[in-house]
Write an enzyme that holds these catalytic residues in place. Structure first.
Site, short mmCIF file in Angstrom:
data_model
loop_
_atom_site.label_atom_id
_atom_site.label_comp_id
_atom_site.label_asym_id
_atom_site.label_seq_id
_atom_site.Cartn_x
_atom_site.Cartn_y
_atom_site.Cartn_z
CG HIS A 191 52.20 24.80 -46.11
ND1 HIS A 191 51.52 25.56 -47.46
CD2 HIS A 191 53.06 24.65 -47.32
CE1 HIS A 191 51.52 25.79 -48.89
NE2 HIS A 191 53.18 25.44 -48.66
CA CA Z 1 56.97 22.39 -42.95
#
Ligand code: CA
Ligand code: VJV
Ligand code: ZN
Length: 406
Positions: A201
């Site tokens: 992320h």
């Molecule tokens: Ca990513």
């Protein structure tokens, strides 16, 4: 003769400095700047430098890095080395950033989440300052080419370090070159879309712009419990429900596409093209930053996806078709030969070239890195074989459809 040609109708600039190659995070640390050496070997071996303007990157200045980072953190990064670390830890304005020690900590953390322990995510290593300010300088140089209209696509494979926070290193990232770049782009472009295909992320970038409606962040990543021990996949953030800071004008300007392990090409293409396509339509960005972390490839040492270099490249082509000013950055990628394959292929896509699948091994300084069955038989796009660790596909098509509809 490979027949590399210049792109028609647009310009590409390539930003790099070979000094990043000498850096070592530690003997068995997964982050290997050597992957950048291999990438360079393939790019030059195929002759792609004839299709681009190549720029030798210069180091970023401390003042430039302070546009996002805490001034004490910047001073620390500029001075830190294995030799200076202990004495810098004694300086009161740095010491106040040492996190309290938990009983079950395996590594000793110093200021700003940095450490000289061998198992640390963000170790202090020789030449580290040089490396950090250099990859940042390469990104800022690439950004400058875009904002001054001297190029249409700018590439820095040594950048894309999306986890760094304002006053904290995290997940192999120390300076957030992406945030610094977007801040520069915002001086010229009304809206910037950030897209992140690294398997992790893009938390540092999302956090920096969570109150900012002029920047939309969109990350595709592995999300959820890692294994039966229920550890979350790093960094543990990026839920579908996280859409920017609630109650601020930035709400709804962050998008997250959390994905389970083992996703294949068809599923990734479906997600990427539907969600990215709609984000571009709705947000109408004036420029795009694409973080191309190669740890989303099948066979990566840390990643858990099964996507091919072909599909990874399709993401770049899809974004390029928007015709918007584009900054292409690297990021993660821990099986070095595959990182080099993906990023060389994507350099070719940026310049409208199609490369022959047989690597010109006679023109590559370390051909053995790409030869033999375990290393992909000299091919640019080797198919997965029994040497590629496969992750069971935990993604159900209905879950993916649900995310696209949402
Ligand atoms: Ca990513
Ligand atoms: O999972 C974590 C954090 C821990 C605490 C620290 N130990 C070392 C590992 C577990 C919870 N960190 C991740 C960080 C991933 C960063 C990805 C960066 C990017 O690709 O998104 C962008 C460039 C993690 N996963 C694996 C490791 N750390 C790891 C770190 C090591 C290691 C082996 C694995 C550090 C040193 C050494 N081996 C020698
Ligand atoms: Zn990653």
């Amino acid at each position: 003769e490979i027949g590399i040609t210049k792109p028609k109708g647009h310009k590409v600039s390539f930003h790099y400095n070979s000094r990043v190659e000498d850096m070592h995070f530690g003997k068995t640390h997964p982050m290997k700047p050597w992957r950048l050496t291999l990438t360079k070997h393939l790019v030059l071996g195929y002759g792609l430098h004839y299709a681009m303007d190549t720029h030798e990157a210069v180091s970023a200045g401390k003042d430039q890095v302070r546009a996002f980072h805490d001034p004490d953190y910047v001073d620390f990064l500029a001075q830190v080395s294995p030799q200076t670390f202990a004495s810098l830890c004694e300086v009161p304005r740095f010491a106040q950033h040492i996190p309290p020690k938990h009983e079950n900590d395996t590594v000793d953390l110093g200021p700003f989440n940095l450490s000289t322990s061998p198992g640390a995510d963000c170790p202090v290593f020789d030449g580290m300052s040089t490396y950090l300010f250099l990859y940042t300088g390469a990104t800022l140089g690439a950004t400058q080419q875009l904002t001054s209209n001297q190029t249409d696509i700018a590439i820095n494979w040594s950048g894309g370090l999306h986890h760094a926070h304002r006053a904290e290193a995290s997940g192999f990232c120390y300076i957030n070159d992406i945030v610094l770049s977007i801040l520069d782009l915002l001086r010229v472009y009304p809206r910037v879309l950030y897209i992140d295909i690294d398997v992790h992320h893009g938390d540092g970038v999302e956090e920096a712009f969570q109150r900012q409606p002029r920047v939309m962040t969109l990350s595709y990543h592995r999300y959820g419990p890692y294994d039966e021990t229920q550890h979350k996949f790093f960094p543990g953030t990026g839920d579908l429900a996280d859409v920017g800071l609630k109650g601020t004008v930035g709400e709804h300007f962050a998008l997250n596409v959390p994905i389970a392990s083992g996703i294949n090409d068809g599923q990734y293409k479906y997600l990427f093209e539907n969600v990215t396509g709609r984000a571009i339509e709705a947000f109408k960005p004036s420029a795009i930053v694409l973080q191309c972390g190669a740890d989303s490839l099948g066979g990566d040492r840390l990643g858990q996806f099964n996507i091919s270099t072909t599909q990874h490249g399709e993401c770049v082509s899809f974004v390029k078709r928007s015709g918007l000013p584009l900054l292409i950055l690297g990021g993660g990628g821990y099986t070095a030969r595959n990182v080099a394959r993906a990023w060389c292929h994507e350099t070719a896509l940026a310049t409208d070239n199609t490369l022959p699948d047989s690597i010109p091994l006679d023109l590559v300084p370390r051909p053995e890195a790409f030869q033999g069955r375990a290393h992909g038989d000299g091919k640019l796009h080797p198919p997965f074989n029994k040497n590629t660790p496969v992750h069971n596909n935990q993604n159900k098509d209905v879950d993916l459809e649900y995310m696209v509809k949402k």
